[in-house]
Design an enzyme around this catalytic site. Structure first.
Site, short mmCIF file in Angstrom:
data_model
loop_
_atom_site.label_atom_id
_atom_site.label_comp_id
_atom_site.label_asym_id
_atom_site.label_seq_id
_atom_site.Cartn_x
_atom_site.Cartn_y
_atom_site.Cartn_z
N ASP A 125 0.84 -1.21 0.00
CA ASP A 125 0.00 0.00 0.00
C ASP A 125 0.88 1.26 0.00
O ASP A 125 0.36 2.37 -0.09
CB ASP A 125 -1.01 -0.01 1.16
N SER A 126 2.21 1.06 0.02
CA SER A 126 3.13 2.18 -0.21
C SER A 126 2.89 2.78 -1.60
O SER A 126 3.37 3.88 -1.89
CB SER A 126 4.59 1.73 -0.08
N ASP B 167 -1.13 -6.38 -0.35
CA ASP B 167 -1.05 -5.72 0.95
C ASP B 167 -2.44 -5.19 1.34
O ASP B 167 -3.03 -4.40 0.60
CB ASP B 167 -0.06 -4.55 0.82
N LYS C 49 -0.94 -9.62 3.05
CA LYS C 49 -0.15 -9.19 4.20
C LYS C 49 -0.98 -8.20 5.01
O LYS C 49 -1.71 -7.38 4.43
CB LYS C 49 1.15 -8.52 3.74
N GLU D 190 -0.74 -5.64 8.80
CA GLU D 190 0.16 -5.05 9.79
C GLU D 190 -0.38 -5.27 11.20
O GLU D 190 -1.60 -5.24 11.41
CB GLU D 190 0.28 -3.53 9.55
N GLU E 91 10.02 -4.49 9.73
CA GLU E 91 10.45 -3.22 9.17
C GLU E 91 11.12 -2.38 10.26
O GLU E 91 10.50 -2.10 11.31
CB GLU E 91 9.24 -2.47 8.59
O1 KIV Z 1 3.39 -1.03 1.60
C1 KIV Z 1 4.53 -1.48 1.59
O2 KIV Z 1 5.30 -1.38 0.63
C2 KIV Z 1 4.95 -2.18 2.79
C3 KIV Z 1 6.42 -2.24 3.02
C4 KIV Z 1 6.89 -0.94 3.59
C5 KIV Z 1 6.77 -3.37 3.89
O3 KIV Z 1 4.15 -2.60 3.57
#
Ligand code: KIV
Length: 289
Positions: free
Chosen positions: A48-49, A87, A117, A119, A186
């Protein structure tokens, strides 16, 4: 495309068991994914980056499930053989176990990814367990978790003091027991990462957390000078694609302005007889009242 066979969970577990480092990278669109595929990266995260790198937001919170679907579908088309991770964006799993399973299922059904994934530590363990029990491989994410950056007090290393480090070690154990197939760390200290890696029975991946993990992750845009706002300390720049592209753009502007572009190679012609017919037709048209 390459003729690499599809990366599977047993392949990742075997690399871990054999002590061969696992490679992982973020990726957000088809053309990047096509390159990642040729480099034979093991795991690809549509993070989600992308809210920051592709959409220009200040952080990841505005990213929606629909944003993630569109980008993950594009990445899957570019890299059919990597182990692809979608994500889960902000509030796509936090509200309830049911929300988490529904949205994880959407990722699997609509994008063709291999896993998701999320968090968070013990407070998200029941979400992770629910997804795993639905038969969806799920990766945990501990240490600096950008969706909670406000609560964490900013983008800073987590677990420098022993009590916070102990909590991260415990969280890792809790997520593993809840059914995570892997956990990403991270920005935690390398010695904490080492302790976790030695205790874990699942692949441990590091983003800025040292070499002792079973694998490494980097953010694509940080690796190639493509994110203009900052370069995190943990990133290594492998090539300055941003500079190459900027120089190309400046040259393009200069050539169009100076009438050096386009050249015959850059346009399409037509046969003389067809042109003559067209001109004749235009003259007739012009004579019409
Ligand atoms: O969104 C993302 O790219 C991530 C990484 C920072 C691990 O979650």
């Amino acid at each position: 495309m390459t003729d690499r066979k599809k990366v599977t969970l047993p392949d990742l577990q075997k690399k871990m068991a054999d002590g061969i480092p696992i490679t992982m990278i973020t990726c957000y669109d088809y053309s990047m994914a096509h390159l990642v595929e040729q480099a034979e990266v093991d795991m690809v995260l549509v993070g989600d980056s992308l809210g920051m790198t592709m959409l220009g937001y200040d952080g990841t919170l505005p990213v929606t499930m629909d944003d993630m679907m569109r980008h993950t579908q594009a990445v899957r088309r570019g890299t059919p053989s990597s182990w692809l991770i979608g994500d889960m964006p902000y509030m796509s799993y936090q509200p309830s176990d049911e929300t988490a399973v529904r949205n994880a299922g959407r990722f699997m059904a609509e994008t063709g990814c291999d896993s998701v994934k999320l968090e968070g530590g013990r407070q998200m363990a029941s979400r992770l367990r629910a997804i795993a029990e639905a038969g969806i491989p799920v990766m945990g994410h501990l240490g600096l978790t950008p969706q909670s950056v406000s609560a964490l007090g900013g983008f800073r290393v987590q677990g420098k003091g022993w009590e916070q480090a102990a909590r991260i070690v415990e969280d890792a154990q809790i997520l593993e027991e809840a059914g995570a197939f892997s956990i990403l760390f991270e920005m935690i200290p390398d010695r904490v990462q080492q302790i976790i890696t030695e205790r874990a029975k699942i692949p441990i991946i590091s983003l800025g957390s040292g070499p002792q993990a079973h694998g490494q992750l980097l953010i694509f845009h940080d690796m190639f000078g493509l994110y203009p706002r900052f370069k995190p300390k943990m990133a290594k720049v492998y090539g300055n694609a941003g500079e190459v592209i900027l120089n190309g753009l400046k040259q393009y502007v200069a050539e169009v302005t100076g009438k050096q572009f386009p050249q015959p190679d850059n346009w399409f012609g037509m046969k003389e007889d067809q042109l003559a017919d067209l001109k004749r037709w235009l003259e007739e048209e012009g004579r019409r009242p």
